[in-house]
Design an enzyme around this catalytic site. Structure first.
Site, PDB file in Angstrom:
ATOM      1  CB  THR A  24      -0.807   0.026   1.332  1.00 21.18           C
ATOM      2  OG1 THR A  24      -1.719  -1.064   1.347  1.00 21.18           O
ATOM      3  CG2 THR A  24      -1.575   1.303   1.545  1.00 21.18           C
ATOM      4  CB  VAL A  65     -13.317  -2.608   2.258  1.00 24.58           C
ATOM      5  CG1 VAL A  65     -12.721  -1.243   2.562  1.00 24.58           C
ATOM      6  CG2 VAL A  65     -14.208  -2.526   1.020  1.00 24.58           C
ATOM      7  N   GLY A  87       0.087  -2.620   5.552  1.00 25.79           N
ATOM      8  CA  GLY A  87       0.119  -3.952   6.149  1.00 25.79           C
ATOM      9  C   GLY A  87      -1.281  -4.466   6.373  1.00 25.79           C
ATOM     10  N   GLY A 134      -4.647  -4.848   6.979  1.00 29.54           N
ATOM     11  CA  GLY A 134      -5.652  -3.856   7.333  1.00 29.54           C
ATOM     12  C   GLY A 134      -6.619  -4.305   8.404  1.00 29.54           C
TER      13      GLY A 134
HETATM   14  N1  ASP Z   1      -3.352  -2.234   4.302  1.00 26.65           N
HETATM   15  C1  ASP Z   1      -3.732  -2.860   3.070  1.00 26.65           C
HETATM   16  C2  ASP Z   1      -5.047  -3.513   3.246  1.00 26.65           C
HETATM   17  O1  ASP Z   1      -5.270  -4.127   4.278  1.00 26.65           O
HETATM   18  C3  ASP Z   1      -2.799  -3.874   2.540  1.00 26.65           C
HETATM   19  C4  ASP Z   1      -1.345  -3.724   2.771  1.00 26.65           C
HETATM   20  O2  ASP Z   1      -0.855  -2.643   3.071  1.00 26.65           O
HETATM   21  O3  ASP Z   1      -0.626  -4.726   2.627  1.00 26.65           O
HETATM   22  O4  ASP Z   1      -5.831  -3.499   2.340  1.00 26.65           O
END
Ligand code: ASP
Length: 381
Positions: free
Chosen positions: A226, A255, A278, A280
């Site tokens: 992200t 989501v 990370g 979410g």
């Molecule tokens: N934070 C993002 C989500 O959970 C994914 C990620 O950053 O790896 O959609």
């Protein structure tokens, strides 16, 4: 009738004052914000500053140029993240993002504009490569905060965003390889000379063969990335954005935290801003962005505030390393004085790279190691 007339008068007066103040808000940096900054700021030494997850590093100069030219803090953050959204080789954001389990790229994004105390978000939007800009349009052009799914795509197209296929060839093959890993139905049959070696069949040119290591990695460890980016102007205005393709191979419609105001992004113009990358789900459970901003309001440094939120994530698993090592999460924060911090759950990524974040302090962009809660490697899902 009289009631209606009074209401109409009120609305037209309000509209006039909104127009007047928005001129101040968007003519470069915020006048209202500056006055307030002078009143609220307790420490001197504010400076233009941009902080992002490590994947924004190559584009921080673009954001800093916006700030140095007197531009708006949200435009500075967007100048960084839209480059990553446009990049087909970043498979965690925008174009080229890894798809959901049906092979559809679904994107989530949010923006928060500190000076005007407004925000916007989109979730599960398809076919539009810059969801961060759509989130900004939601903020500026509607009376809503979040639009999702088909409604978000239609809104974007109505606003002039061009729909396109967001699945790159590399992401498509990675998706087929992931499907093959989940079921024998998606592998060559036992009567095939290619039995078991679906990936070899898919990588049928030398160019595609170069993708093997990457594809094997994302199939085995489906957690993606992200970009979160936060910008502070010299007068203490703060804005931010978070944009993502979310977890790869997610269930359609899932989501994450990125578009959730108060989780993947939180900005309070009087205090500062925070964001996350990370897993979410873990961030949503603790309202990470909001937790961090509130800790800074109580006087914590950005780094300590991020660590407080990280400890809440760990507390949800009683800090058991066997569970925590299954995922990664990072928090980033700035206050309006331009102080910043980046904290990760783990010291290293699954491939052994140290977890880092990117900072531009007006002089140059740098990658810095995060402060981590746990030594060692995380993300072994
Ligand atoms: N934070 C993002 C989500 O959970 C994914 C990620 O950053 O790896 O959609």
């Amino acid at each position: 009738m009289e009631k209606w007339t009074r209401r109409k008068f009120f609305l037209s007066t309000l509209a006039g004052s909104v127009v007047a103040s928005s001129r101040g808000l968007f003519a470069g940096t915020s006048k209202a914000g500056s006055t307030e900054a002078a009143a609220i700021q307790t420490k001197s030494g504010a400076r233009p500053l941009i902080i992002s997850s490590a994947n924004g590093y190559a584009h921080l100069d673009d954001g800093m140029n916006v700030l140095k030219n007197g531009g708006d803090t949200l435009d500075a953050a967007l100048a960084v993240v839209t480059k990553v959204e446009d990049d087909p080789n970043d498979d965690s954001v925008g174009y080229g993002g890894l798809p959901n389990e049906d092979g559809v790229v679904e994107l989530d994004a949010s923006v928060m504009h500190g000076p005007s105390r407004r925000c916007g978000a989109v979730a599960s939007i398809t076919k539009i490569k810059n969801p961060s800009l759509v989130a900004k349009a939601v903020m500026e052009k509607t009376n809503h905060v979040m639009i999702v799914g088909e409604g978000a795509r239609k809104f974007a197209e109505d606003e002039g965003f061009t729909p396109m296929n967001l699945l790159t060839e590399r992401s498509r093959i990675a998706w087929l390889a992931w499907k093959a890993s989940t079921s024998p139905n998606w592998r060559p049959g036992i009567d095939s000379p290619e039995w078991k070696e679906k990936l070899a069949m898919l990588l049928d040119t030398p160019e595609k063969q170069a993708w093997r290591e990457h594809i094997e990695q994302v199939v085995k460890y489906p957690i993606t990335g992200t970009i979160n980016c936060l910008a502070v102007s010299a007068n203490g205005d703060v804005s931010g954005t978070t944009t993502t393709s979310g977890l790869s191979w997610k269930i359609a419609g899932r989501v994450g935290d990125s578009p959730i105001i108060g989780a993947g992004l939180c900005v309070d113009g009087e205090i500062g801003g925070a964001g996350s990358t990370g897993r979410g789900e873990e961030n949503i459970k603790i309202s990470g962005g909001h937790t961090i901003v509130e800790a800074m309001r109580r006087g914590a440094s950005p780094s300590d505030a991020c660590m407080e939120a990280m400890k809440r994530v760990a507390r949800n698993y009683k800090a058991f390393p066997d569970r925590l090592k299954l995922f990664h999460i990072q928090f980033y924060a700035v206050n309006r004085n331009g102080e910043y911090g980046g904290v990760s759950l783990w010291e290293k990524h699954i491939d052994g790279r140290p977890v880092q974040y990117a900072v531009h302090d007006g002089t140059q962009a740098r990658l810095l190691p995060t402060t981590y809660l746990n030594a060692g490697i995380g993300g072994d899902y």
